[in-house]
Design a protein around this motif. Structure first.
Motif, mmCIF file in Angstrom:
data_model
loop_
_atom_site.group_PDB
_atom_site.id
_atom_site.type_symbol
_atom_site.label_atom_id
_atom_site.label_comp_id
_atom_site.label_asym_id
_atom_site.label_seq_id
_atom_site.Cartn_x
_atom_site.Cartn_y
_atom_site.Cartn_z
ATOM 1 N N ILE A 1 3.459 -1.701 8.314
ATOM 2 C CA ILE A 1 3.970 -0.710 9.270
ATOM 3 C C ILE A 1 2.832 -0.355 10.217
ATOM 4 O O ILE A 1 1.725 -0.043 9.775
ATOM 5 C CB ILE A 1 4.460 0.554 8.537
ATOM 6 C CG1 ILE A 1 5.581 0.213 7.558
ATOM 7 C CG2 ILE A 1 4.902 1.613 9.546
ATOM 8 C CD1 ILE A 1 5.924 1.340 6.598
ATOM 9 N N LYS A 2 3.105 -0.400 11.505
ATOM 10 C CA LYS A 2 2.093 -0.090 12.511
ATOM 11 C C LYS A 2 1.561 1.325 12.289
ATOM 12 O O LYS A 2 2.319 2.293 12.241
ATOM 13 C CB LYS A 2 2.682 -0.227 13.914
ATOM 14 C CG LYS A 2 1.683 -0.006 15.040
ATOM 15 C CD LYS A 2 2.273 -0.293 16.397
ATOM 16 C CE LYS A 2 3.412 0.635 16.691
ATOM 17 N NZ LYS A 2 3.960 0.505 18.036
ATOM 18 N N GLY A 3 0.245 1.447 12.103
ATOM 19 C CA GLY A 3 -0.389 2.745 11.901
ATOM 20 C C GLY A 3 -0.570 3.129 10.444
ATOM 21 O O GLY A 3 -1.115 4.184 10.144
ATOM 22 N N VAL A 4 -0.106 2.287 9.525
ATOM 23 C CA VAL A 4 -0.245 2.572 8.097
ATOM 24 C C VAL A 4 -1.278 1.624 7.499
ATOM 25 O O VAL A 4 -1.079 0.415 7.466
ATOM 26 C CB VAL A 4 1.100 2.441 7.347
ATOM 27 C CG1 VAL A 4 0.907 2.617 5.843
ATOM 28 C CG2 VAL A 4 2.101 3.442 7.881
ATOM 29 N N GLY A 5 -2.364 2.205 7.046
ATOM 30 C CA GLY A 5 -3.400 1.442 6.365
ATOM 31 C C GLY A 5 -3.307 1.672 4.870
ATOM 32 O O GLY A 5 -2.318 2.208 4.362
ATOM 33 N N GLU A 6 -4.366 1.300 4.175
ATOM 34 C CA GLU A 6 -4.362 1.395 2.714
ATOM 35 C C GLU A 6 -4.151 2.830 2.219
ATOM 36 O O GLU A 6 -3.341 3.075 1.329
ATOM 37 C CB GLU A 6 -5.679 0.838 2.170
ATOM 38 C CG GLU A 6 -5.702 0.730 0.669
ATOM 39 C CD GLU A 6 -6.925 -0.008 0.147
ATOM 40 O OE1 GLU A 6 -7.102 -0.001 -1.076
ATOM 41 O OE2 GLU A 6 -7.699 -0.571 0.949
ATOM 42 N N ARG A 7 -4.855 3.781 2.803
ATOM 43 C CA ARG A 7 -4.739 5.180 2.342
ATOM 44 C C ARG A 7 -3.361 5.763 2.586
ATOM 45 O O ARG A 7 -2.812 6.454 1.728
ATOM 46 C CB ARG A 7 -5.792 6.053 3.015
ATOM 47 C CG ARG A 7 -7.177 5.801 2.483
ATOM 48 C CD ARG A 7 -8.162 6.777 3.048
ATOM 49 N NE ARG A 7 -9.497 6.479 2.549
ATOM 50 C CZ ARG A 7 -10.599 6.950 3.071
ATOM 51 N NH1 ARG A 7 -10.543 7.752 4.117
ATOM 52 N NH2 ARG A 7 -11.768 6.644 2.560
ATOM 53 N N ARG A 8 -2.796 5.504 3.745
ATOM 54 C CA ARG A 8 -1.451 6.027 4.030
ATOM 55 C C ARG A 8 -0.413 5.348 3.145
ATOM 56 O O ARG A 8 0.524 6.002 2.682
ATOM 57 C CB ARG A 8 -1.094 5.851 5.497
ATOM 58 C CG ARG A 8 -1.802 6.849 6.389
ATOM 59 C CD ARG A 8 -1.356 6.740 7.815
ATOM 60 N NE ARG A 8 -2.035 7.736 8.633
ATOM 61 C CZ ARG A 8 -2.177 7.652 9.932
ATOM 62 N NH1 ARG A 8 -1.664 6.628 10.590
ATOM 63 N NH2 ARG A 8 -2.805 8.590 10.607
ATOM 64 N N ALA A 9 -0.564 4.059 2.912
ATOM 65 C CA ALA A 9 0.366 3.351 2.029
ATOM 66 C C ALA A 9 0.306 3.943 0.624
ATOM 67 O O ALA A 9 1.341 4.186 -0.005
ATOM 68 C CB ALA A 9 0.045 1.859 2.006
ATOM 69 N N GLU A 10 -0.893 4.207 0.140
ATOM 70 C CA GLU A 10 -1.050 4.818 -1.186
ATOM 71 C C GLU A 10 -0.445 6.217 -1.214
ATOM 72 O O GLU A 10 0.167 6.619 -2.211
ATOM 73 C CB GLU A 10 -2.525 4.858 -1.582
ATOM 74 C CG GLU A 10 -3.090 3.481 -1.880
ATOM 75 C CD GLU A 10 -4.603 3.462 -2.035
ATOM 76 O OE1 GLU A 10 -5.264 4.488 -1.756
ATOM 77 O OE2 GLU A 10 -5.123 2.408 -2.442
ATOM 78 N N ALA A 11 -0.578 6.957 -0.116
ATOM 79 C CA ALA A 11 -0.014 8.307 -0.044
ATOM 80 C C ALA A 11 1.508 8.265 -0.076
ATOM 81 O O ALA A 11 2.147 9.132 -0.688
ATOM 82 C CB ALA A 11 -0.508 9.018 1.209
ATOM 83 N N ILE A 12 2.105 7.275 0.567
ATOM 84 C CA ILE A 12 3.567 7.127 0.551
ATOM 85 C C ILE A 12 4.044 6.858 -0.875
ATOM 86 O O ILE A 12 4.996 7.473 -1.361
ATOM 87 C CB ILE A 12 4.025 6.009 1.514
ATOM 88 C CG1 ILE A 12 3.758 6.415 2.963
ATOM 89 C CG2 ILE A 12 5.509 5.674 1.298
ATOM 90 C CD1 ILE A 12 3.917 5.290 3.977
#
Length: 83
Positions: free
Chosen positions: A32-43
C-alpha cells in the motif's frame, strides 16, 4: 483489435491489486502506497487487539495513518472478500 487490447490494460493493471486490510500479511500491507514496515505492523496489531475492520476509515485510529493515506489508496483497500 487494438481498441479491445487498450480497453483491457486497466483491468490487467488493477487485477490482484485489492488489499484486504483484515487478512493481509505484513508484506502485502507494505504494498500500500505510504505503508512501510512500522505502519504494516501497526495495522496487524490494531486488528489483533480490536478485531476486524468494518470499514477502511477505521485506519485513521492507528497512529501515523491519516485521511490522505486512506484517500490515496481508497480504490485498492477492502475489508472483506468480494465473493
Amino acid at each position: 483489435c487494438v481498441l479491445a487490447l487498450l480497453l483491457t490494460i486497466p483491468v490487467i493493471l488493477y487485477a490482484g491489486g485489492a488489499v484486504n486490510i483484515n487478512t493481509a500479511n505484513k508484506e502485502t500491507l507494505m504494498t500500500i502506497k505510504g505503508v512501510g514496515e512500522r505502519r504494516a505492523e501497526a495495522i496487524i496489531e490494531y486488528r489483533e487487539k480490536n478485531g476486524p475492520f468494518t470499514n477502511i476509515d477505521q485506519l485513521t485510529e492507528i497512529r501515523g495513518i491519516g485521511r490522505s493515506l486512506i484517500d490515496s489508496n481508497r480504490e485498492i483497500l477492502v475489508v472483506k472478500d468480494n465473493k
